[in-house]
Design a protein around this motif. Sequence first.
Motif, mmCIF file in Angstrom:
data_model
loop_
_atom_site.group_PDB
_atom_site.id
_atom_site.type_symbol
_atom_site.label_atom_id
_atom_site.label_comp_id
_atom_site.label_asym_id
_atom_site.label_seq_id
_atom_site.Cartn_x
_atom_site.Cartn_y
_atom_site.Cartn_z
ATOM 1 N N CYS A 1 -13.239 9.968 17.334
ATOM 2 C CA CYS A 1 -13.289 11.420 17.540
ATOM 3 C C CYS A 1 -13.086 12.179 16.240
ATOM 4 O O CYS A 1 -13.791 13.155 15.956
ATOM 5 C CB CYS A 1 -12.247 11.846 18.568
ATOM 6 N N THR A 2 -12.115 11.726 15.434
ATOM 7 C CA THR A 2 -11.819 12.402 14.173
ATOM 8 C C THR A 2 -12.984 12.295 13.202
ATOM 9 O O THR A 2 -13.372 13.283 12.554
ATOM 10 C CB THR A 2 -10.549 11.813 13.529
ATOM 11 N N GLU A 3 -13.559 11.103 13.091
ATOM 12 C CA GLU A 3 -14.698 10.917 12.195
ATOM 13 C C GLU A 3 -15.879 11.780 12.622
ATOM 14 O O GLU A 3 -16.558 12.384 11.787
ATOM 15 C CB GLU A 3 -15.110 9.441 12.166
ATOM 16 N N SER A 4 -16.095 11.865 13.928
ATOM 17 C CA SER A 4 -17.191 12.689 14.432
ATOM 18 C C SER A 4 -16.941 14.170 14.174
ATOM 19 O O SER A 4 -17.825 14.895 13.719
ATOM 20 C CB SER A 4 -17.365 12.456 15.936
ATOM 21 N N ASP A 5 -15.713 14.617 14.451
ATOM 22 C CA ASP A 5 -15.360 16.021 14.224
ATOM 23 C C ASP A 5 -15.507 16.394 12.750
ATOM 24 O O ASP A 5 -16.027 17.462 12.411
ATOM 25 C CB ASP A 5 -13.923 16.290 14.684
ATOM 26 N N ASN A 6 -15.051 15.505 11.874
ATOM 27 C CA ASN A 6 -15.138 15.772 10.434
ATOM 28 C C ASN A 6 -16.592 15.841 9.975
ATOM 29 O O ASN A 6 -16.957 16.721 9.178
ATOM 30 C CB ASN A 6 -14.396 14.694 9.643
ATOM 31 N N ALA A 7 -17.412 14.918 10.457
ATOM 32 C CA ALA A 7 -18.823 14.911 10.084
ATOM 33 C C ALA A 7 -19.528 16.178 10.571
ATOM 34 O O ALA A 7 -20.334 16.781 9.855
ATOM 35 C CB ALA A 7 -19.519 13.677 10.653
ATOM 36 N N THR A 8 -19.192 16.582 11.788
ATOM 37 C CA THR A 8 -19.787 17.798 12.355
ATOM 38 C C THR A 8 -19.392 19.023 11.544
ATOM 39 O O THR A 8 -20.237 19.860 11.200
ATOM 40 C CB THR A 8 -19.329 17.987 13.819
ATOM 41 N N GLU A 9 -18.118 19.118 11.205
ATOM 42 C CA GLU A 9 -17.644 20.266 10.425
ATOM 43 C C GLU A 9 -18.279 20.314 9.042
ATOM 44 O O GLU A 9 -18.659 21.386 8.555
ATOM 45 C CB GLU A 9 -16.116 20.235 10.310
ATOM 46 N N LEU A 10 -18.408 19.175 8.404
ATOM 47 C CA LEU A 10 -19.027 19.133 7.072
ATOM 48 C C LEU A 10 -20.480 19.597 7.132
ATOM 49 O O LEU A 10 -20.934 20.362 6.270
ATOM 50 C CB LEU A 10 -18.950 17.714 6.500
ATOM 51 N N SER A 11 -21.197 19.157 8.142
ATOM 52 C CA SER A 11 -22.604 19.534 8.286
ATOM 53 C C SER A 11 -22.758 21.030 8.555
ATOM 54 O O SER A 11 -23.608 21.692 7.955
ATOM 55 C CB SER A 11 -23.245 18.732 9.424
ATOM 56 N N ILE A 12 -21.925 21.539 9.452
ATOM 57 C CA ILE A 12 -22.006 22.971 9.770
ATOM 58 C C ILE A 12 -21.574 23.808 8.578
ATOM 59 O O ILE A 12 -22.182 24.849 8.270
ATOM 60 C CB ILE A 12 -21.150 23.306 11.010
ATOM 61 N N THR A 13 -20.533 23.374 7.883
ATOM 62 C CA THR A 13 -20.061 24.108 6.701
ATOM 63 C C THR A 13 -21.157 24.181 5.639
ATOM 64 O O THR A 13 -21.363 25.231 5.023
ATOM 65 C CB THR A 13 -18.805 23.444 6.110
ATOM 66 N N ALA A 14 -21.867 23.081 5.419
ATOM 67 C CA ALA A 14 -22.958 23.071 4.437
ATOM 68 C C ALA A 14 -24.049 24.066 4.830
ATOM 69 O O ALA A 14 -24.588 24.792 3.978
ATOM 70 C CB ALA A 14 -23.537 21.663 4.317
ATOM 71 N N LEU A 15 -24.364 24.117 6.124
ATOM 72 C CA LEU A 15 -25.363 25.078 6.601
ATOM 73 C C LEU A 15 -24.868 26.503 6.402
ATOM 74 O O LEU A 15 -25.612 27.370 5.905
ATOM 75 C CB LEU A 15 -25.655 24.829 8.083
ATOM 76 N N PHE A 16 -23.622 26.750 6.770
ATOM 77 C CA PHE A 16 -23.071 28.099 6.625
ATOM 78 C C PHE A 16 -22.990 28.525 5.158
ATOM 79 O O PHE A 16 -23.160 29.707 4.836
ATOM 80 C CB PHE A 16 -21.691 28.173 7.274
ATOM 81 N N GLU A 17 -22.741 27.579 4.271
ATOM 82 C CA GLU A 17 -22.721 27.908 2.836
ATOM 83 C C GLU A 17 -24.091 28.390 2.372
ATOM 84 O O GLU A 17 -24.195 29.320 1.569
ATOM 85 C CB GLU A 17 -22.282 26.685 2.032
ATOM 86 N N GLU A 18 -25.136 27.755 2.876
ATOM 87 C CA GLU A 18 -26.496 28.187 2.551
ATOM 88 C C GLU A 18 -26.754 29.594 3.084
ATOM 89 O O GLU A 18 -27.356 30.428 2.406
ATOM 90 C CB GLU A 18 -27.514 27.220 3.143
ATOM 91 N N VAL A 19 -26.304 29.827 4.316
ATOM 92 C CA VAL A 19 -26.489 31.152 4.926
ATOM 93 C C VAL A 19 -25.748 32.219 4.119
ATOM 94 O O VAL A 19 -26.288 33.308 3.854
ATOM 95 C CB VAL A 19 -25.988 31.138 6.386
ATOM 96 N N ILE A 20 -24.520 31.921 3.742
ATOM 97 C CA ILE A 20 -23.708 32.866 2.971
ATOM 98 C C ILE A 20 -24.361 33.182 1.638
ATOM 99 O O ILE A 20 -24.434 34.347 1.213
ATOM 100 C CB ILE A 20 -22.284 32.308 2.761
ATOM 101 N N HIS A 21 -24.846 32.161 0.955
ATOM 102 C CA HIS A 21 -25.503 32.353 -0.344
ATOM 103 C C HIS A 21 -26.774 33.185 -0.186
ATOM 104 O O HIS A 21 -27.014 34.127 -0.953
ATOM 105 C CB HIS A 21 -25.833 30.994 -0.969
#
Length: 213
Positions: free
Chosen positions: A136-156
């Motif tokens: 569960c932790t590995e999945s949650d971390n992977a999901t957060e990293l992927s979404i964060t990367a997308l949101f960083e692109e949106v913010i930029h």
Amino acid sequence: MTKTTATPARKRRAMPKQDRRIQLIKATISCIANKGLSNITMADITTEAGLSLGIVNLHFQSKNNLLVETLRFVVDEYNEGQAKILKKRSSKTTQEILEDHLAFDFSAKVCQKDKLAVWFGFWGEAKTRPTYQKICTESDNATELSITALFEEVIHEGKYSLADAAIITKGYTAIVEGLWLDLLIAPGAFNRKNANQVARTYLAVMFPKHISL
């Protein structure tokens, strides 16, 4: 009579190993949804699958192994679906990917009641089961990293100067998981369209140039 009873046995033996494993995993998902993770027995699973205990033991060796693989199946299915969306950066705009991700999180496949029951069943057991917690932790971390990367692109792209991608991701994932719980426990009063609109409102406040209400 002998020929009739022998035919199903031959069919069972002929089924590819991976197909048989998936059959048993899907039966386990159904049992968890109907009885709860802590209450299901191997007899429940074999009855649901229409198979013998020997077949289950052949493919998974134990109930614990079957449960772990069931969790991995649901986790992998979500992660692979998310990854498929995020890989389209070269062919879609950031706005389109954001829309696709939002739609995916509240799609019929992700928000299927049985699968949501599995998610929350295993999350509830994670504190006392190290293997469940690790997955569960590995999945949650992977999901957060992927979404964060997308949101960083949106913010930029949108020049949202005061936005913090990591914080917005925490808020988004918390909202999504809360909405999934609502869909699980109150399906008659709340549906996927309602859930999508709530999450969309949050993203529209964070990224008004990319998401509209």
